[in-house]
Structures are given as C-alpha cells and as structure tokens.
Design a protein around this motif. Structure first.
Motif, PDB file in Angstrom:
ATOM      1  N   VAL A 241       0.836  -1.205   0.000  1.00 54.15           N
ATOM      2  CA  VAL A 241       0.000   0.000   0.000  1.00 54.15           C
ATOM      3  C   VAL A 241       0.869   1.252   0.000  1.00 54.15           C
ATOM      4  O   VAL A 241       0.550   2.261  -0.649  1.00 54.15           O
ATOM      5  CB  VAL A 241      -0.945  -0.018   1.222  1.00 54.15           C
ATOM      6  CG1 VAL A 241      -1.654   1.320   1.380  1.00 54.15           C
ATOM      7  CG2 VAL A 241      -1.962  -1.137   1.084  1.00 54.15           C
ATOM      8  N   ASP A 242       1.981   1.225   0.730  1.00 54.38           N
ATOM      9  CA  ASP A 242       2.866   2.393   0.814  1.00 54.38           C
ATOM     10  C   ASP A 242       3.621   2.658  -0.485  1.00 54.38           C
ATOM     11  O   ASP A 242       3.989   3.809  -0.774  1.00 54.38           O
ATOM     12  CB  ASP A 242       3.880   2.207   1.951  1.00 54.38           C
ATOM     13  CG  ASP A 242       3.215   2.299   3.320  1.00 54.38           C
ATOM     14  OD1 ASP A 242       2.095   2.837   3.393  1.00 54.38           O
ATOM     15  OD2 ASP A 242       3.823   1.811   4.308  1.00 54.38           O
ATOM     16  N   LYS A 243       3.889   1.600  -1.295  1.00 51.44           N
ATOM     17  CA  LYS A 243       4.770   1.739  -2.457  1.00 51.44           C
ATOM     18  C   LYS A 243       4.056   2.296  -3.689  1.00 51.44           C
ATOM     19  O   LYS A 243       4.414   3.331  -4.225  1.00 51.44           O
ATOM     20  CB  LYS A 243       5.408   0.389  -2.785  1.00 51.44           C
ATOM     21  CG  LYS A 243       6.381  -0.127  -1.738  1.00 51.44           C
ATOM     22  CD  LYS A 243       7.627   0.732  -1.656  1.00 51.44           C
ATOM     23  CE  LYS A 243       8.618   0.168  -0.641  1.00 51.44           C
ATOM     24  NZ  LYS A 243       9.825   1.015  -0.525  1.00 51.44           N
ATOM     25  N   SER A 244       3.037   1.559  -4.187  1.00 54.74           N
ATOM     26  CA  SER A 244       2.383   1.964  -5.429  1.00 54.74           C
ATOM     27  C   SER A 244       1.026   1.285  -5.544  1.00 54.74           C
ATOM     28  O   SER A 244       0.768   0.280  -4.867  1.00 54.74           O
ATOM     29  CB  SER A 244       3.258   1.581  -6.635  1.00 54.74           C
ATOM     30  OG  SER A 244       3.308   0.164  -6.770  1.00 54.74           O
ATOM     31  N   PRO A 245       0.133   1.803  -6.414  1.00 54.95           N
ATOM     32  CA  PRO A 245      -1.187   1.171  -6.590  1.00 54.95           C
ATOM     33  C   PRO A 245      -1.089  -0.277  -7.065  1.00 54.95           C
ATOM     34  O   PRO A 245      -1.873  -1.123  -6.640  1.00 54.95           O
ATOM     35  CB  PRO A 245      -1.868   2.059  -7.640  1.00 54.95           C
ATOM     36  CG  PRO A 245      -1.189   3.380  -7.502  1.00 54.95           C
ATOM     37  CD  PRO A 245       0.228   3.078  -7.140  1.00 54.95           C
ATOM     38  N   LEU A 246      -0.131  -0.548  -7.989  1.00 51.91           N
ATOM     39  CA  LEU A 246       0.001  -1.917  -8.494  1.00 51.91           C
ATOM     40  C   LEU A 246       0.398  -2.868  -7.370  1.00 51.91           C
ATOM     41  O   LEU A 246      -0.179  -3.953  -7.207  1.00 51.91           O
ATOM     42  CB  LEU A 246       1.037  -1.967  -9.617  1.00 51.91           C
ATOM     43  CG  LEU A 246       1.304  -3.363 -10.215  1.00 51.91           C
ATOM     44  CD1 LEU A 246       0.029  -3.927 -10.825  1.00 51.91           C
ATOM     45  CD2 LEU A 246       2.421  -3.292 -11.258  1.00 51.91           C
ATOM     46  N   LEU A 247       1.395  -2.453  -6.574  1.00 56.61           N
ATOM     47  CA  LEU A 247       1.817  -3.291  -5.455  1.00 56.61           C
ATOM     48  C   LEU A 247       0.719  -3.381  -4.394  1.00 56.61           C
ATOM     49  O   LEU A 247       0.631  -4.374  -3.663  1.00 56.61           O
ATOM     50  CB  LEU A 247       3.111  -2.753  -4.842  1.00 56.61           C
ATOM     51  CG  LEU A 247       4.374  -2.917  -5.697  1.00 56.61           C
ATOM     52  CD1 LEU A 247       5.567  -2.259  -5.021  1.00 56.61           C
ATOM     53  CD2 LEU A 247       4.653  -4.393  -5.948  1.00 56.61           C
ATOM     54  N   ALA A 248      -0.127  -2.344  -4.321  1.00 61.14           N
ATOM     55  CA  ALA A 248      -1.246  -2.384  -3.375  1.00 61.14           C
ATOM     56  C   ALA A 248      -2.234  -3.485  -3.760  1.00 61.14           C
ATOM     57  O   ALA A 248      -2.751  -4.210  -2.900  1.00 61.14           O
ATOM     58  CB  ALA A 248      -1.947  -1.032  -3.321  1.00 61.14           C
ATOM     59  N   VAL A 249      -2.482  -3.625  -5.085  1.00 64.94           N
ATOM     60  CA  VAL A 249      -3.388  -4.691  -5.555  1.00 64.94           C
ATOM     61  C   VAL A 249      -2.788  -6.054  -5.242  1.00 64.94           C
ATOM     62  O   VAL A 249      -3.477  -6.960  -4.756  1.00 64.94           O
ATOM     63  CB  VAL A 249      -3.640  -4.547  -7.073  1.00 64.94           C
ATOM     64  CG1 VAL A 249      -4.422  -5.756  -7.596  1.00 64.94           C
ATOM     65  CG2 VAL A 249      -4.385  -3.262  -7.361  1.00 64.94           C
ATOM     66  N   VAL A 250      -1.474  -6.208  -5.514  1.00 58.64           N
ATOM     67  CA  VAL A 250      -0.796  -7.464  -5.193  1.00 58.64           C
ATOM     68  C   VAL A 250      -0.869  -7.733  -3.694  1.00 58.64           C
ATOM     69  O   VAL A 250      -1.109  -8.860  -3.249  1.00 58.64           O
ATOM     70  CB  VAL A 250       0.668  -7.431  -5.670  1.00 58.64           C
ATOM     71  CG1 VAL A 250       1.402  -8.695  -5.225  1.00 58.64           C
ATOM     72  CG2 VAL A 250       0.729  -7.285  -7.179  1.00 58.64           C
ATOM     73  N   GLY A 251      -0.663  -6.667  -2.898  1.00 65.86           N
ATOM     74  CA  GLY A 251      -0.718  -6.814  -1.444  1.00 65.86           C
ATOM     75  C   GLY A 251      -2.086  -7.251  -0.959  1.00 65.86           C
ATOM     76  O   GLY A 251      -2.198  -8.070  -0.031  1.00 65.86           O
ATOM     77  N   ILE A 252      -3.140  -6.721  -1.588  1.00 65.21           N
ATOM     78  CA  ILE A 252      -4.506  -7.109  -1.199  1.00 65.21           C
ATOM     79  C   ILE A 252      -4.748  -8.583  -1.501  1.00 65.21           C
ATOM     80  O   ILE A 252      -5.335  -9.314  -0.689  1.00 65.21           O
ATOM     81  CB  ILE A 252      -5.537  -6.218  -1.925  1.00 65.21           C
ATOM     82  CG1 ILE A 252      -5.461  -4.784  -1.400  1.00 65.21           C
ATOM     83  CG2 ILE A 252      -6.952  -6.777  -1.742  1.00 65.21           C
ATOM     84  CD1 ILE A 252      -6.305  -3.802  -2.193  1.00 65.21           C
ATOM     85  N   ILE A 253      -4.287  -9.036  -2.688  1.00 68.58           N
ATOM     86  CA  ILE A 253      -4.449 -10.449  -3.047  1.00 68.58           C
ATOM     87  C   ILE A 253      -3.710 -11.335  -2.057  1.00 68.58           C
ATOM     88  O   ILE A 253      -4.241 -12.352  -1.572  1.00 68.58           O
ATOM     89  CB  ILE A 253      -3.946 -10.700  -4.487  1.00 68.58           C
ATOM     90  CG1 ILE A 253      -4.822  -9.939  -5.484  1.00 68.58           C
ATOM     91  CG2 ILE A 253      -3.927 -12.195  -4.796  1.00 68.58           C
ATOM     92  CD1 ILE A 253      -4.299  -9.977  -6.908  1.00 68.58           C
ATOM     93  N   ILE A 254      -2.457 -10.954  -1.733  1.00 70.29           N
ATOM     94  CA  ILE A 254      -1.679 -11.734  -0.764  1.00 70.29           C
ATOM     95  C   ILE A 254      -2.352 -11.711   0.602  1.00 70.29           C
ATOM     96  O   ILE A 254      -2.379 -12.725   1.314  1.00 70.29           O
ATOM     97  CB  ILE A 254      -0.241 -11.181  -0.678  1.00 70.29           C
ATOM     98  CG1 ILE A 254       0.502 -11.442  -1.999  1.00 70.29           C
ATOM     99  CG2 ILE A 254       0.521 -11.808   0.491  1.00 70.29           C
ATOM    100  CD1 ILE A 254       1.881 -10.829  -2.067  1.00 70.29           C
ATOM    101  N   LEU A 255      -2.916 -10.553   0.975  1.00 71.34           N
ATOM    102  CA  LEU A 255      -3.608 -10.438   2.272  1.00 71.34           C
ATOM    103  C   LEU A 255      -4.784 -11.409   2.346  1.00 71.34           C
ATOM    104  O   LEU A 255      -4.942 -12.142   3.333  1.00 71.34           O
ATOM    105  CB  LEU A 255      -4.093  -9.004   2.477  1.00 71.34           C
ATOM    106  CG  LEU A 255      -4.872  -8.750   3.770  1.00 71.34           C
ATOM    107  CD1 LEU A 255      -3.955  -8.846   4.977  1.00 71.34           C
ATOM    108  CD2 LEU A 255      -5.567  -7.383   3.726  1.00 71.34           C
ATOM    109  N   ILE A 256      -5.597 -11.437   1.288  1.00 74.75           N
ATOM    110  CA  ILE A 256      -6.785 -12.300   1.291  1.00 74.75           C
ATOM    111  C   ILE A 256      -6.390 -13.771   1.302  1.00 74.75           C
ATOM    112  O   ILE A 256      -6.873 -14.557   2.129  1.00 74.75           O
ATOM    113  CB  ILE A 256      -7.679 -11.983   0.074  1.00 74.75           C
ATOM    114  CG1 ILE A 256      -8.244 -10.563   0.186  1.00 74.75           C
ATOM    115  CG2 ILE A 256      -8.816 -13.002  -0.030  1.00 74.75           C
ATOM    116  CD1 ILE A 256      -8.977 -10.095  -1.045  1.00 74.75           C
ATOM    117  N   LEU A 257      -5.489 -14.147   0.375  1.00 76.50           N
ATOM    118  CA  LEU A 257      -5.090 -15.557   0.290  1.00 76.50           C
ATOM    119  C   LEU A 257      -4.336 -15.994   1.540  1.00 76.50           C
ATOM    120  O   LEU A 257      -4.554 -17.093   2.069  1.00 76.50           O
ATOM    121  CB  LEU A 257      -4.226 -15.784  -0.954  1.00 76.50           C
ATOM    122  CG  LEU A 257      -4.928 -15.593  -2.307  1.00 76.50           C
ATOM    123  CD1 LEU A 257      -3.946 -15.808  -3.452  1.00 76.50           C
ATOM    124  CD2 LEU A 257      -6.108 -16.543  -2.440  1.00 76.50           C
ATOM    125  N   GLY A 258      -3.433 -15.140   2.032  1.00 81.45           N
ATOM    126  CA  GLY A 258      -2.645 -15.488   3.211  1.00 81.45           C
ATOM    127  C   GLY A 258      -3.500 -15.630   4.454  1.00 81.45           C
ATOM    128  O   GLY A 258      -3.323 -16.572   5.243  1.00 81.45           O
TER     129      GLY A 258
END
Length: 666
Positions: free
Chosen positions: A597-614
C-alpha cells in the motif's frame, strides 16, 4: 459422581410365567435394563423356551408389513398410533391385506421399466448407426447376426476382426465404429475375439424398416410406456395416501412386540416361573423393582447379583458437556469403574484451542462459521450455494452427527480465542483496538505495522519473551501430566491395585524431580550441596526414589516408558509453537500488504491479493491445527496416565419409537 460413568448393578428377576409377557413389556417400555445371559449354574437346571405359534404368526405378519412399506412410496406421517394389547394389534393388522394389489402394481411397474430399458437400448443402437439409410432387417436373419464393434484404444479393427473371423462382413460408421455381420454359428468365436483384442460389442437387435421410421415407432412406444408408468406410480401414491401411515405404525408396533416375544421365548424357565438377568443403573434399581412388582401384581422377585464381571458403561455428564462424549468414544469408551474424562476434555480442549488460535478476528469467523454449520445441518435448505459434490463428500467422510458435534465443539473454543485475542489486541495480526490489555515483547500482540492502525495504549506491559512463554507452556504440561497421574492413582486405589497406585506416585516423583532439576539448570543452580541449595539434592532424591518405585512396581515395561515422561511434559510447548506460527504468519502477510500500500497502486493490488489468500490460508490452519493438536495433547499425553478404556456400551432393552406411543402406565 460426574467424573465417573453411571454406577451399574446386576439384577435377577424371577417371575410367574402367567405374567411373563406383561413383565417383559414393562421392562422394555421402562428402557433401563440391559439383558444378559442367565448364570450358567441356574440355566442348566431350567428349560430353554421354544418358539410358539403366536411368535411364528407375529413374525409372518411383520414380514408382510415390512414388504408393504418397501413398496409404498413414503409420505409424511402426521400422527402416532396408541399402544394396544398384542391380540388386538394382530387382529387389526390382519385386516390390512393389500398384498395382491401391491404385487400387481409392482409387477406392472417392473414390466414397464423393463420395456423402457429395452427401448432405450434400441435407441442407443440407432444413435450408433446414425446416417445409414438401409432397411434395418438386413442386419439380422436366420443366417447372420450383427454387432456394433467399438474400439477401446486406437486400433485397426477391420484387420483384427478379419484375422479371427474371415467370414465377417465389416461396414465402417461415421462415428469411427464398425458394423460387423457374422454367421450365427461364429458368435462364440467373435465374443472371444472381442475379449482378446479389447474391443466392445453391442448386439444389434432384430429391427425392420428405415432408421427414421423405426425411431419414430420407438418414441411412440416410449411415450406410451412412460404414461403407463406414471399411471402405475399414481396408483401406488394413492395407496400410500390410504395405507402408508397405518402400515408404518403397525410395522413398528409389530417389530416391538416381536422383539419382546423373542426375548420371552428364549428365557430359561420351568413350568411355572422364568428367570432373567441384566444390568441396570444403580439409581434405577428401586424404580425397576416398582415397575416389575406393579406389573406382575406381586408375582415376581427382583434381587441383586454379586458378580466380578465388568459392567457396561453409561455416561453420566452434565447436559452441556455431552457433546464431548463423541471425542471420548472416538478414542475409547471408558470402563464403568474408571474416570470418565469427558468433563475434563470439555473444559481443557476449548482452552487449548483458544490459546493456540489467539486472534479475535479468526475467533469471530470460526464462531460464526460453527454456528452456521450447526444451523445448516439441523435445518438444511432445499437450495444451497455450496456445491453438492463438496457437501456430499463432507457428509460421506464425517456424517451429519460428527459434523454437528464438530461445529458445537468449535463454539466455546472460538469464544476463548476471541477473549485471548482481545487481551493481546490481535485482529488478523493487526492491533486494531485503541487499548491493549497485555503488551508482550514477543512481537505478536500490539505490533505496530506501517502507519495503520495507531499505536494502542498499553494497560499492562508483560515481558513475555519466548523463553518465558516456553517455560509457561512447560508448567502447563507438568500440571496436566501430574493431574493425569493423580487420577491414575485414584483409579488404581479404587480398584484395590496397591502396586499400580504406588507406581503412579513413582511417576509423579520422577516428573517433578526432573522438572526441578531442569529449572535449576535454567537458573544456573546445579549445586548438590544442601548448604548452598536444597532444591537440587531434593530433586535428585525424588528422581532416584521415583525410578526405584517404577522399576519395582512396573519392572521392564516401566523402564521402557521412563523417557516418555519428559517428552510428554515438553510436548505441551506445541501450544506456544502453534500460537506463534499463526501470529507470525498473519503479521508477515499484514506487513507485505502494508508495504505494498505504501509503495504503489500496483503493489497495493498485489498486497490485497496476498492479504486475502494469506489470511484465508492462516484461517484454515487456525481451525485444523489447534483442533488436532489440542485433542492429541489430551489423548496421548494426558489420557495415557490414567485411562484404560475398552469399555462396553450399555445397551438397554428398549426400542426407539417414531410412529407409535409408549405405554403410559409405566
């Protein structure tokens, strides 16, 4: 006592033959006597009963009503039949004679179903030879017979068939299969060829006319047969509406009476009296005496039987703890004379589960999921969003009752997980609450990740570093092992096994001696000089005394199990291990999410996916791992100290009534 199964007593009933049926009926309806074979010394001086005409007549009548129930389509039964005397029951049941009507309808249904099957087979053959516009009669006559040959693999069928049956006529089909016509006298050889060369055969039945004409004729026959089948089934349903309720009521009543009469016919007896024996809960003995005496009008005698036999087991737990009996039965049924660990399991297991989950976010999801599971099993929906294959698989593996028990068991465990999570401010690894009751220095409660959420206010700062947490879990292990050994000591003492009870004291001394030495090693206090420290020499003395007692009382078997006492205590450190694994994984997933979330919108989307799956993966672990390990700690490390199991179920002489009413004069 709640920690023990029901105390059982063995009784002997001697009664008049003239009152035998009434006494047996009253015992059956009371439902708290388990019948047992009569003492051989008594039985050998008595006669064994033989089946009479009434029993044979009752059995025949029962079989008739069972056949009625199998044929009639089931419908809802809205009432129960009142209890009536046996002679009236049989007289009324005889009046319901629908055998010929049901047999006729069932024969018609079977014939029509056979016809539909034949039509379906012929339509299938037509589908295979689709596209050929020849008269179908050419495939069968007095000289030849024809088959559709279907290859199981990539094979050149014509050459293979010609090698075995040179006389065969082979015609290719658009589907890739072949029509093979052979002389009738070579059918057997053709069948062997199909087996040897691994291809399937479908016989082409005798047909005539063009494929289109024959298909039209078959469809007409199929429609008429289906209409006839619907008519037959409607007639069966009409009969069900008229008779089904009475059929199941009489069937159940006849089954119960047949069971009573079967017992009656087999009881040892003389010309005037009969004898029966069985187990009954001790608190029910007086009630049993009253039931038998009132039914027999005093023509009976109920006496206690002294015996060394192992009584059957009947649980005696508070209502809210009865669901945990499932887990004890899964391990092994307790003997009637030993501790029943159900209550202990019901208290300790949810505590272990809650500590190992340790997150109120996971606890809430597990709580709502468990409540939903119980509600869905008790009140299933006609249409469900859950895939049928998944729900069918779950029901096949576990069954409805185990799933219901599992759901109800997770409810108290998840509530404790919520409490522990609130205390340490863990919500899916985030410290979302503005106040933290206990702050630890382990990094798994109240850890600040990124800029969200704000740093919480800490009420109590508890320096619980991992070594201290390990020590705490070790104390839990020592307490549980000691508790199990104390229960084992009481069990052995109640049974009069002095050597066994002394052996348990030896194990307690050994466990505590090793624990004290271990603590002294941790604190660098290893002196054996009493002037410097008393604890170490006392602990060494406890170890030596414990070893001597164990070797004297349990000999070689005890010597082989000595290392296990250490492993059983240390095994409880898995409580901390599973807690840390869950919390650390949640925080790693949260950290990746916050960094993204702190880095970029693209990484924020990846972070959300990892958050949900993790978090989903961690939630699955939070359900299964604490449950499996919590049960294991009780089964292996705790039960083994006092629990023998291998008890026999208490199975009282009674019947479950669904369509009939019990005798109210009990």
């Amino acid at each position: 006592m709640v920690l023990y199964p029901e105390k059982m007593s063995k009784v002997r009933i001697i009664g008049s033959n003239s009152k035998k049926h009434f006494i047996i009926s009253s015992i059956h309806d009371a439902g708290f006597l388990q019948l047992e074979p009569v003492d051989p010394d008594i039985e050998k001086i008595l006669d064994r009963g033989v089946s009479g005409d009434q029993y044979r007549k009752l059995s025949t009548l029962l079989q008739r009503f069972r056949s009625y129930e199998m044929v009639l389509p089931p419908i809802e039964v809205k009432s129960r039949m009142e209890n009536v005397p046996l002679d009236i029951l049989m007289e009324e049941a005889e009046k319901i004679n629908i055998s010929s009507d049901l047999e006729s309808l069932k024969d018609s249904e079977t014939d029509i179903q056979g016809e539909l099957k034949e039509i379906s087979m012929r339509l299938h053959v037509l589908d295979l030879i689709e596209g050929l516009n020849y008269d179908l009669s050419i495939y069968n006559n007095s000289f030849i017979t024809s088959y559709v040959a279907i290859a199981k693999e990539e094979k050149i069928l014509p050459e293979m068939i010609k090698q075995r049956i040179p006389e065969a006529s082979i015609f290719p089909l658009p589907s890739g299969n072949y029509i093979v016509s052979i002389p009738e006298n070579l059918e057997s050889e053709f069948g062997k060829a199909a087996t040897d060369q691994s291809f399937d055969l479908l016989h082409i039945p005798v047909m005539s006319g063009s494929p289109a004409e024959y298909r039209s004729m078959l469809m007409d026959k199929k429609n008429k047969a289906e209409e006839a089948l619907r008519a037959v089934r409607n007639d069966l349903m009409d009969m069900s509406r008229t008779y089904y309720e009475r059929v199941v009521q009489y069937r159940e009543a006849l089954e119960i009476e047949a069971r009573k009469m079967e017992v009656s016919e087999k009881l040892p007896s003389t010309k005037n009296v009969f004898v029966m024996e069985g187990w009954v809960p001790a608190r029910r003995v007086d009630k049993l005496k009253k039931v038998v005496e009132s039914t027999s009008a005093g023509a009976s005698l109920v006496s206690m039987v002294e015996t060394s036999e192992e009584p059957p087991t009947l649980f005696n737990n508070p209502r809210r703890f009865r669901l945990f009996e499932f887990f004890v039965r899964f391990y092994s049924l307790p003997q009637s004379t030993e501790f029943d660990p159900t209550l202990i399991f019901g208290i300790i297991f949810p505590i272990f589960f809650g500590i190992m989950v340790g997150d109120w976010g996971y606890g809430l999801i597990i709580l709502f999921g468990a409540m939903w599971l119980v509600k869905r099993i008790d009140h299933p929906r006609a249409n469900s969003h859950i895939p049928k294959k998944l729900s069918a698989f779950a029901l096949t593996v576990l069954g409805k009752n185990p799933l219901r028990v599992l759901g109800k068991t997770l409810i108290p465990g998840s509530i404790l997980a919520i409490i522990v999570g609130l205390m340490f401010n863990n919500f899916f690894g985030f410290p979302v609450l503005p106040v933290t009751l206990f702050q630890t220095s382990t990094g798994f409660s109240g850890t600040h990740i990124g800029a969200f959420p704000p740093t919480p206010i800490v009420i109590f700062h508890v320096s619980l570093v991992i070594p201290k947490l390990l020590l705490l879990s070790g104390y839990i292990g020592l307490a549980m092992v000691t508790f199990g050994l104390v229960l084992g000591f009481i069990n052995e003492a109640r049974r009069g096994h002095r050597k066994g009870s002394v052996g348990k004291i030896g194990w307690i001394l050994l466990a505590w001696g090793i624990a004290i030495v271990g603590l002294n090693l941790i604190h660098h206090d290893t002196s054996l000089n009493p002037a410097v420290s008393l604890s170490t020499p006392i602990a060494v003395g406890m170890i030596i005394a414990g070893l001597i007692v164990i070797l004297i009382t349990e000999k070689g078997r005890g010597a082989m199990e000595i290392p296990s006492i250490i492993s059983h205590v240390l095994s409880y450190t898995r409580i901390l291990g599973i807690l840390l694994a869950s919390v650390v994984l949640a925080q790693v997933v949260d950290l990746i999410f916050m960094k993204g979330v702190d880095k970029s919108p693209l990484l924020a989307v990846v972070g959300i996916i990892i958050l949900i799956l993790g978090q989903f993966f961690n939630l699955v672990i939070a359900v299964f791992e604490p449950g499996i390990q919590g049960a294991r700690l009780l089964y292996v490390e705790f039960f083994s100290k006092f629990y023998n199991g291998n008890g026999k179920y208490f199975r009282p002489f009674r019947s479950v009534r669904k369509y009939t009413v019990e005798n109210q004069d009990k």
